[in-house]
Design an enzyme around this catalytic site. Structure first.
Site, mmCIF file in Angstrom:
data_model
loop_
_atom_site.group_PDB
_atom_site.id
_atom_site.type_symbol
_atom_site.label_atom_id
_atom_site.label_comp_id
_atom_site.label_asym_id
_atom_site.label_seq_id
_atom_site.Cartn_x
_atom_site.Cartn_y
_atom_site.Cartn_z
ATOM 1 N NE ARG A 83 -3.364 2.178 2.429
ATOM 2 C CZ ARG A 83 -3.476 3.181 3.215
ATOM 3 N NH1 ARG A 83 -2.679 2.998 4.481
ATOM 4 N NH2 ARG A 83 -4.017 4.686 3.461
ATOM 5 C CG HIS A 127 -1.303 9.498 3.295
ATOM 6 N ND1 HIS A 127 -1.198 7.481 3.533
ATOM 7 C CD2 HIS A 127 -0.865 9.544 4.628
ATOM 8 C CE1 HIS A 127 -0.865 7.251 5.122
ATOM 9 N NE2 HIS A 127 -0.744 8.771 5.765
ATOM 10 C CD GLU A 172 -5.542 7.420 10.124
ATOM 11 O OE1 GLU A 172 -5.193 8.885 10.404
ATOM 12 O OE2 GLU A 172 -4.843 6.535 10.389
ATOM 13 C CG ASN A 299 -5.482 3.467 8.841
ATOM 14 O OD1 ASN A 299 -5.379 2.966 7.537
ATOM 15 N ND2 ASN A 299 -5.070 4.477 8.210
ATOM 16 C CE1 TYR A 301 0.360 3.075 13.959
ATOM 17 C CE2 TYR A 301 -1.937 4.356 12.709
ATOM 18 C CZ TYR A 301 -0.736 3.663 12.210
ATOM 19 O OH TYR A 301 -0.318 3.429 11.020
ATOM 20 C CD GLU A 369 -1.781 4.182 7.905
ATOM 21 O OE1 GLU A 369 -1.400 4.432 9.099
ATOM 22 O OE2 GLU A 369 -1.961 4.974 7.096
HETATM 23 C C1 GBH Z 1 -1.830 7.386 10.506
HETATM 24 O O1 GBH Z 1 -1.962 8.432 11.371
HETATM 25 C C2 GBH Z 1 -1.310 8.189 9.003
HETATM 26 O O2 GBH Z 1 -2.188 7.524 8.366
HETATM 27 C C3 GBH Z 1 0.336 7.677 9.241
HETATM 28 O O3 GBH Z 1 0.410 8.750 7.652
HETATM 29 C C4 GBH Z 1 1.322 8.270 10.007
HETATM 30 O O4 GBH Z 1 2.375 7.895 9.654
HETATM 31 C C5 GBH Z 1 0.500 6.731 10.951
HETATM 32 O O5 GBH Z 1 -0.813 7.207 11.619
HETATM 33 C C6 GBH Z 1 1.132 7.071 12.128
HETATM 34 O O6 GBH Z 1 0.836 8.041 12.999
HETATM 35 O O7 GBH Z 1 -2.862 14.919 18.577
HETATM 36 O O8 GBH Z 1 -4.557 16.202 18.179
HETATM 37 O O9 GBH Z 1 -1.994 15.955 17.590
HETATM 38 C C7 GBH Z 1 -1.994 8.366 12.614
HETATM 39 C C8 GBH Z 1 -3.441 9.489 13.042
HETATM 40 C C9 GBH Z 1 -2.115 11.501 13.238
HETATM 41 C C10 GBH Z 1 -2.412 10.134 15.285
HETATM 42 C C11 GBH Z 1 -2.344 12.698 13.727
HETATM 43 C C12 GBH Z 1 -3.007 11.442 15.965
HETATM 44 C C13 GBH Z 1 -1.928 13.689 16.333
HETATM 45 C C14 GBH Z 1 -3.102 14.494 16.735
HETATM 46 N N1 GBH Z 1 -2.936 10.736 13.760
HETATM 47 N N2 GBH Z 1 -2.080 12.370 15.134
HETATM 48 S S1 GBH Z 1 -3.126 16.293 17.154
#
Ligand code: GBH
Length: 476
Positions: A83, A127, A172, A299, A301, A369
């Site tokens: 991907r 993205h 996302e 996705n 986490y 993801e």
């Molecule tokens: C994904 O985002 C993405 O698709 C990917 O690009 C990224 O590398 C991966 O996961 C790992 O993070 O607290 O309001 O500042 C995950 C979603 C992106 C998690 C933004 C929280 C901070 C938001 N996220 N992040 S904030």
């Protein structure tokens, strides 16, 4: 658990596929090669104080020039599918006007390299790297950006449609709309109320228009990659429960309801009504957005704890779209990754089973993801013993297998990420790769997690035969 085979590895049904994921701005580098135009992330990274250490994606992993080496790593891994995302500003530097063939050539080479290695190409069309010129005209706040996105989609599918087996329109959209236009921690760094809500609707419209274009071009599997969140109340109080419902609209319902239930969110009107009602919608938008999909990308986490909190801005008219009287944190006695994210694999099972229960119209799921950022631990022998990541992946794959066992139709899994890469506002400090990247030499070193994942894929294949990805033969 019973989801583990005798070898201790999680087991999956026949035909289940495995892969790895990346995104253009996070790995490609070559920011001005072959006519690429600037994206909102180029601008954001050059704005002092926005990204840790002033990092940019100018070079990143230099994947643009090293993609052959990276495809070889995928092949060694035994990946069924890869991907990646297509950078809009390479294909159409200003986001409108004629195609830039030299930019598309890169993805053409990448796709051929993947197919030659027996790997299914799976492309994400957006993205987060919006052409800067479009942001200058309003970005996702304005509907015309969605129309431009459909044109760009047509250019990509015309060139790659014969060989790409799986398409994701957006990655996302929650982050693109709210982290970009309300929190301001992602490009373009705005902190707005109405603008962020308009962006959320226009992203969904863009998804709908692009889906139509992909269908007309005969694309194989079409879907979207979302980040539905598992929200946990901080306490058993009624206030925290209400805060979870408010946050649920933002994280989940605003996306899932129009996509899979044919409606805009109708609850928590007190918080969301005025904002949602102000969105300029057209007749037919719900039908456009809710077109059937072949899969939904998830996705995942970590879970998020939500508690009731006072608004940051007392004047409702001046609040951003995330200032909803809900605070996000984590509570509990579990390990956290270097992102500060709690490792609670069972919540992955819960999220998926609840999603299916809530949306009977949900298409099959693909995990687009899942992964963890861990400390950079190079040992004296030059190897990377990322035991925390192995444990994270093991726990989450067991939890995923459990969801499958409970009846969730999951077709495949992509680990995030193939490579250590540019982690947005955190720069290069947070490492998600199963392959280490030395940012001085750009040398790639497979970590222990890579070898563990390779073993899992090999065992799966030995037990179940080849995966049934939507792999397509090159046009003859
Ligand atoms: C994904 O985002 C993405 O698709 C990917 O690009 C990224 O590398 C991966 O996961 C790992 O993070 O607290 O309001 O500042 C995950 C979603 C992106 C998690 C933004 C929280 C901070 C938001 N996220 N992040 S904030």
């Amino acid at each position: 658990t019973r989801q583990e085979a005798a070898d201790g590895l999680p087991r999956f049904p026949p035909g289940f596929f495995f892969g790895a994921a990346t995104a253009s701005y996070q790995i490609e580098g070559a920011h001005d090669a072959d006519g690429r135009g600037p994206s909102i992330w180029d601008t954001y990274c050059r704005t002092p104080g926005k990204v840790a250490d002033g990092a940019t994606g100018d070079v990143a992993c230099d994947h643009y020039h090293r993609y052959r080496e990276d495809v070889a790593l995928l092949k060694q891994l035994g990946a069924d599918s890869y991907r990646f995302s297509v950078a809009w500003p390479r294909v159409q530097p200003g986001g409108s006007g004629p195609v830039n063939p030299a930019g598309l050539d890169f993805y053409d080479r990448l796709v051929d390299e993947l197919l030659a290695a027996g790997i299914e190409p799976a492309a994400t069309l957006y993205h987060w790297d919006l052409p800067q010129e479009l942001e200058d005209q309003g970005g996702w706040r304005v509907r015309s950006t969605a129309e431009r996105f459909a044109e760009y989609t047509g250019m990509v599918v015309e060139r790659l449609g014969d060989r790409v087996g799986r398409w994701m329109t957006l990655n996302e959209p929650f982050c693109a709309a709210f982290v970009g236009y309300a929190v301001g921690r992602h490009a373009p760094g705005a902190q707005e109320g109405a603008g962020a809500i308009a962006a959320s609707h226009h992203l969904l419209v863009a998804h709908g228009l692009a889906t139509r274009v992909l269908r007309e071009a005969g694309a194989r599997e079409v879907g979207i990659a979302l980040n539905p969140d598992h929200l946990v109340p901080a306490s058993s109080s009624a206030e925290d429960a209400a805060a979870v419902r408010r946050a649920g609209v933002l994280h989940n319902d605003i996306w899932l309801d129009p996509l899979f239930a044919g409606r805009y969110p109708e609850h928590e009107r007190e918080t969301w009504g005025p904002l949602l009602d102000a969105v300029p919608r057209l007749d037919g938008d719900l039908e456009l957005i809710g077109q059937p999909l072949d899969f939904v990308g998830v996705n995942f986490y970590r879970p998020i704890t939500v508690s009731d909190t006072p608004h940051r801005e007392p004047d409702p008219a001046r609040r951003t779209a995330v200032d909803i009287g809900a605070a996000e944190s984590w509570q509990g006695d579990v390990r956290t990754t270097t992102m500060g994210w709690p490792v609670v694999p069972a919540t992955f099972t819960d999220l998926l089973t609840e999603l299916v229960a809530r949306y009977p119209g949900l298409p099959p799921v693909v995990i687009t993801e899942n992964g963890s950022a861990e400390a950079d631990t190079v040992s004296a022998d030059g190897r990377v013993h990322d035991t925390d990541r192995v444990e994270y992946l093991h726990g989450h794959l067991v939890a995923l297998a459990e969801a499958v066992e409970r009846g969730v139709d999951v077709r495949g899994y992509y680990v995030w990420s193939l490579l250590d890469n540019f982690e947005w506002a955190f720069g290069y400090d947070r490492r998600f790769g199963i392959v280490r990247v030395d940012y001085d030499t750009l040398t790639r070193t497979p970590k222990d997690s890579y070898h563990w994942y390779r073993e899992l894929i090999a065992r799966h294949r030995a037990a179940d035969g080849p995966a049934s990805t939507a792999r397509t033969a090159p046009a003859s």
